[in-house]
Design a protein around this motif. Sequence first.
Motif, short mmCIF file in Angstrom:
data_model
loop_
_atom_site.label_atom_id
_atom_site.label_comp_id
_atom_site.label_asym_id
_atom_site.label_seq_id
_atom_site.Cartn_x
_atom_site.Cartn_y
_atom_site.Cartn_z
N MET A 139 0.77 -1.53 -0.32
CA MET A 139 -0.40 -0.47 -0.31
C MET A 139 0.88 0.88 0.18
SD MET A 139 -3.44 0.77 2.70
CE MET A 139 -3.22 -0.86 3.57
N LYS A 140 0.77 2.15 -0.96
CA LYS A 140 1.07 3.05 -1.13
C LYS A 140 1.22 4.56 0.26
CE LYS A 140 1.99 7.27 -4.13
NZ LYS A 140 1.47 7.62 -4.67
N ARG A 141 2.22 4.80 0.17
CA ARG A 141 2.15 5.66 1.65
C ARG A 141 1.75 7.25 1.28
NH1 ARG A 141 1.67 5.41 6.39
NH2 ARG A 141 3.28 3.53 6.72
N VAL A 142 1.16 7.62 1.32
CA VAL A 142 0.42 9.71 0.81
C VAL A 142 0.90 10.45 1.86
CG1 VAL A 142 -1.61 11.29 -0.10
CG2 VAL A 142 -1.76 8.43 -0.26
N ASN A 143 1.84 11.35 0.83
CA ASN A 143 2.64 12.32 1.93
C ASN A 143 1.70 13.70 1.28
OD1 ASN A 143 4.68 14.18 2.89
ND2 ASN A 143 5.77 13.99 1.01
N VAL A 144 1.42 14.25 2.17
CA VAL A 144 0.58 15.18 3.03
C VAL A 144 0.78 16.05 3.74
CG1 VAL A 144 -2.53 15.72 3.19
CG2 VAL A 144 -1.59 13.68 2.34
N ALA A 145 1.07 17.86 2.93
CA ALA A 145 0.96 18.63 3.79
C ALA A 145 -0.48 19.37 4.44
CB ALA A 145 1.72 19.94 2.70
N VAL A 146 -0.44 19.68 5.51
CA VAL A 146 -1.61 20.12 6.37
C VAL A 146 -1.01 21.52 6.98
CG1 VAL A 146 -3.09 19.08 8.29
CG2 VAL A 146 -2.05 17.43 6.71
N GLY A 147 -1.80 22.07 6.89
CA GLY A 147 -1.76 23.79 7.54
C GLY A 147 -2.78 24.22 8.40
N ILE A 148 -2.06 23.95 10.03
CA ILE A 148 -2.64 24.78 10.44
C ILE A 148 -3.32 26.43 10.23
CG2 ILE A 148 -3.18 24.60 13.26
CD1 ILE A 148 -1.59 21.73 13.44
N ILE A 149 -4.02 26.96 10.01
CA ILE A 149 -4.23 28.09 9.36
C ILE A 149 -4.67 28.93 11.05
CG2 ILE A 149 -4.93 30.38 8.36
CD1 ILE A 149 -5.10 27.30 6.46
N ILE A 150 -3.55 30.01 11.49
CA ILE A 150 -4.63 30.51 12.84
C ILE A 150 -4.99 31.98 12.47
CG2 ILE A 150 -4.20 31.64 15.21
CD1 ILE A 150 -2.49 28.29 15.19
N GLY A 182 -5.48 21.36 3.17
CA GLY A 182 -3.96 21.51 2.54
C GLY A 182 -3.76 20.11 1.58
N GLY A 183 -2.76 19.11 1.11
CA GLY A 183 -3.73 18.49 0.49
C GLY A 183 -1.24 17.92 -0.11
N LYS A 184 -1.75 16.66 -1.31
CA LYS A 184 -0.58 16.45 -1.70
C LYS A 184 0.64 16.67 -1.53
CE LYS A 184 -3.21 12.24 -3.06
NZ LYS A 184 -3.95 11.92 -4.07
N VAL A 185 1.88 16.38 -1.42
CA VAL A 185 3.13 17.05 -1.83
C VAL A 185 3.58 16.09 -3.13
CG1 VAL A 185 5.05 17.56 -0.40
CG2 VAL A 185 3.83 17.26 0.73
N GLU A 186 3.76 17.09 -3.90
CA GLU A 186 4.06 17.33 -5.27
C GLU A 186 4.87 16.34 -5.43
OE1 GLU A 186 2.20 16.03 -7.59
OE2 GLU A 186 0.05 16.85 -6.31
N VAL A 187 6.24 15.81 -6.05
CA VAL A 187 6.90 15.49 -6.64
C VAL A 187 8.17 16.57 -6.72
CG1 VAL A 187 9.03 14.33 -7.88
CG2 VAL A 187 7.18 13.00 -7.58
N ALA A 241 4.43 22.66 -0.47
CA ALA A 241 3.21 21.53 -1.61
C ALA A 241 2.29 23.08 -0.15
CB ALA A 241 3.04 21.17 -0.87
N LEU A 242 2.35 23.22 0.60
CA LEU A 242 1.26 23.75 1.77
C LEU A 242 0.79 25.33 0.96
CD1 LEU A 242 -0.61 23.10 4.01
CD2 LEU A 242 1.12 23.78 5.52
#
Length: 130
Positions: free
Chosen positions: A1-12, A37-42, A49-50
């Motif tokens: 199973m492929k691991r999805v690399n995700v950039a997540v933003g806690i926007i304050i 947030g969303g996926k980090v591209e190559v 990414a964020l």
Amino acid sequence: MKRVNVAVGIIINDQQQVLLAKRHAHLHQGDKWEFPGGKVEVNETVSQALIRELKEEVNLTVNTTEPFMVISHDYPDKQVLLQIHLVKDFTGTASGVEGQKIEWVNKTNLTSFDFPEANIPILKRLLARV
């Protein structure tokens, strides 16, 4: 199973509220609230990414991000690597560009929202800082 690399933003924002977005029903973990947030591209850093994803998803122009924590989580059907950054330096007015519901929430009210399981450690760490 492929691991999805995700950039997540806690926007304050200036009122110390956190921006949440509701996932569309047809998506993985649909109808749950998340930190945008969303996926980090190559060839992209997490910060790049964020910045890109937050412009595409919630129409915010992010100037800088600050690493907050990293979470690796295995769902039965998907593995995610969440690279979470704090975002306090941004301009613009948040809007759900992709038709998703968004909401600015006081930190103390975060626990009343339904989040994906992988987000629980983020909530715990954020609430410890209230």
